[in-house]
Design an enzyme around this catalytic site. Structure first.
Site, PDB file in Angstrom:
ATOM      1  N   LYS A  72      -1.347  -2.668 -39.015  1.00  0.00           N
ATOM      2  CA  LYS A  72      -2.356  -1.465 -38.266  1.00  0.00           C
ATOM      3  C   LYS A  72      -0.897  -0.510 -38.435  1.00  0.00           C
ATOM      4  O   LYS A  72       0.154  -0.800 -38.592  1.00  0.00           O
ATOM      5  CB  LYS A  72      -2.262  -1.479 -37.635  1.00  0.00           C
ATOM      6  CG  LYS A  72      -3.918  -2.651 -37.317  1.00  0.00           C
ATOM      7  CD  LYS A  72      -4.812  -2.326 -35.136  1.00  0.00           C
ATOM      8  CE  LYS A  72      -5.943  -3.461 -36.154  1.00  0.00           C
ATOM      9  NZ  LYS A  72      -6.804  -3.558 -35.043  1.00  0.00           N
ATOM     10  N   ARG A 115      -6.650 -11.304 -35.047  1.00  0.00           N
ATOM     11  CA  ARG A 115      -7.304 -11.273 -35.958  1.00  0.00           C
ATOM     12  C   ARG A 115      -6.459 -10.781 -37.134  1.00  0.00           C
ATOM     13  O   ARG A 115      -6.098  -9.991 -36.581  1.00  0.00           O
ATOM     14  CB  ARG A 115      -8.101 -10.210 -35.169  1.00  0.00           C
ATOM     15  CG  ARG A 115      -9.120  -9.797 -35.979  1.00  0.00           C
ATOM     16  CD  ARG A 115     -10.145  -8.669 -36.063  1.00  0.00           C
ATOM     17  NE  ARG A 115     -10.898  -8.079 -36.817  1.00  0.00           N
ATOM     18  CZ  ARG A 115     -10.247  -7.609 -37.741  1.00  0.00           C
ATOM     19  NH1 ARG A 115      -9.608  -7.207 -37.542  1.00  0.00           N
ATOM     20  NH2 ARG A 115     -11.235  -6.610 -38.852  1.00  0.00           N
TER      21      ARG A 115
HETATM   22  C1  YH5 Z   1      -9.690  -5.697 -33.776  1.00  0.00           C
HETATM   23  O1  YH5 Z   1      -8.570  -4.572 -33.079  1.00  0.00           O
HETATM   24  N1  YH5 Z   1      -9.946  -3.931 -35.723  1.00  0.00           N
HETATM   25  S1  YH5 Z   1     -10.955  -3.486 -37.828  1.00  0.00           S
HETATM   26  C2  YH5 Z   1      -6.494  -0.053 -39.777  1.00  0.00           C
HETATM   27  C3  YH5 Z   1      -5.157  -0.465 -40.614  1.00  0.00           C
HETATM   28  C4  YH5 Z   1      -4.898  -2.288 -40.366  1.00  0.00           C
HETATM   29  C5  YH5 Z   1      -6.145  -2.416 -40.365  1.00  0.00           C
HETATM   30  C6  YH5 Z   1      -4.038   0.454 -42.454  1.00  0.00           C
HETATM   31  N2  YH5 Z   1     -12.169  -4.593 -36.088  1.00  0.00           N
HETATM   32  C7  YH5 Z   1     -10.231  -4.673 -34.854  1.00  0.00           C
HETATM   33  O2  YH5 Z   1      -8.033  -4.432 -38.779  1.00  0.00           O
HETATM   34  N3  YH5 Z   1     -11.979  -6.317 -34.540  1.00  0.00           N
HETATM   35  C8  YH5 Z   1     -11.028  -4.219 -36.761  1.00  0.00           C
HETATM   36  O3  YH5 Z   1      -4.331   0.393 -40.962  1.00  0.00           O
HETATM   37  C9  YH5 Z   1     -11.437  -5.489 -35.176  1.00  0.00           C
HETATM   38  N4  YH5 Z   1      -9.785  -6.352 -32.490  1.00  0.00           N
HETATM   39  C10 YH5 Z   1     -10.981  -6.245 -33.118  1.00  0.00           C
HETATM   40  N5  YH5 Z   1     -11.730  -6.961 -32.251  1.00  0.00           N
HETATM   41  C11 YH5 Z   1      -9.223  -1.826 -38.246  1.00  0.00           C
HETATM   42  C12 YH5 Z   1      -8.609  -3.074 -38.949  1.00  0.00           C
HETATM   43  C13 YH5 Z   1      -7.318  -2.243 -39.676  1.00  0.00           C
HETATM   44  C14 YH5 Z   1      -7.226  -0.614 -39.379  1.00  0.00           C
END
Ligand code: YH5
Length: 288
Positions: free
Chosen positions: A227, A261
């Site tokens: 993130k 996750r």
């Molecule tokens: C979460 O925290 N996150 S989707 C932006 C990024 C990197 C990754 C480049 N679904 C979560 O993974 N479900 C997502 O920067 C989730 N908890 C739960 N339960 C977003 C994601 C991401 C977004």
């Protein structure tokens, strides 16, 4: 003394019972929308299933299947499109591995639960009309996540008085609503929703004080992998955030998270295995 940690308990997730005496790793499988022909779509399904199998081989305890609809700035999709995207992957995996489906739509929930999904991962914490009932009528687990605002605009100006108090209060309210609707306590997971309507400082404060959430007693899931706020800390693009992500997973577990996750399952498992060896007084080395 009242039990305030998830240790020694189990999460009921459809036909699966996931022991919570060690941290669990949820591997992320993104089902990217495609604008290609049926042939292209078939390839996407095979690719997603192969990716899921690889993550299981690396030690994932469950697989989170979702489209990109919850990423910051993402547009809405119809439930029919969302279901068409995830259904073939759920169908191919659910009998063999615990599959979590990232959705907020009751119609999608109902269909994937019939296909054997073990968990509903809802970034809107079952607030859609009918969502609580659909999950209550199944025996699946649910992850209730906090989000301020909506994906399209949530990162524009996130504002809190006390972010930890507000997120904890929201999650407690949603867990109570879920239990009142008939979802047993041992099917519920809470998630502060890192990056969902939070500034880098909000995310940092939530991670620093994650124990304020885990001490409420429900198992906590932390989604920190790759993130942006990690990128801001180490000044690295999304492709180079693996070490920062593994470190953050370890810090979350240290503060009471029992599920993480992640995109990078193998290095996360290694880090958590070292954590467990140090912290579990009953830890013994395997014969080899
Ligand atoms: C979460 O925290 N996150 S989707 C932006 C990024 C990197 C990754 C480049 N679904 C979560 O993974 N479900 C997502 O920067 C989730 N908890 C739960 N339960 C977003 C994601 C991401 C977004």
């Amino acid at each position: 003394m009242k039990t305030v940690s998830a240790a020694g308990r189990a999460l009921r997730a459809g036909p699966f019972v996931l022991a919570l005496d060690r941290p669990l790793v949820m591997g992320i499988v993104n089902v990217t929308p495609d604008s290609f022909s049926d042939g292209g779509r078939f390839f996407d399904v095979r690719h997603a299933v192969a990716r899921a199998e690889q993550l299981v081989a690396e030690g994932a305890d469950l697989i989170d299947v979702g489209g990109e609809s919850t990423r910051p700035g993402a547009a809405d999709v119809s439930w029919q499109d969302e279901l068409a995207r995830v259904a073939p992957i759920v169908d191919a995996l659910a009998s063999r591995v615990p599959v979590s489906v990232d959705t907020s739509k009751p119609e999608v929930m109902r269909s994937v639960l019939r296909m054997g999904a073990a968990m509903i991962n809802d970034v809107r914490a079952l607030q859609a009309p009918g969502a609580l009932q659909v999950v209550a009528e199944s025996d699946a687990a649910v992850c209730l996540m906090h989000m301020q605002g909506l994906p399209r605009t949530m990162q524009l100006a996130p504002t809190y008085g006390d972010v930890v108090a507000e997120v904890s209060g929201f999650l407690r309210d949603r867990a109570m609503a879920a239990e009142a609707a008939g979802i047993a306590r041992d099917r519920i997971v809470l998630d502060p929703g890192f990056g969902f309507g939070k500034s880098p400082l909000h995310n940092l404060r939530l991670l620093r004080e994650l124990f304020e959430i885990s001490r409420m007693g429900w198992p906590v899931l932390a989604g920190l992998s790759r993130k942006s706020f990690l990128g801001r800390i180490v000044d690295r693009d999304v492709a180079d955030r693996q070490s920062a992500s593994v470190a953050s997973a370890l810090l979350a577990v240290e503060r009471g998270a029992t599920l993480v996750r992640v995109h990078d399952v193998a290095p996360t498992r290694d880090a958590l295995e070292v954590w467990r060896a140090v912290n579990d007084k009953e830890y013994t080395f395997d014969e080899r």
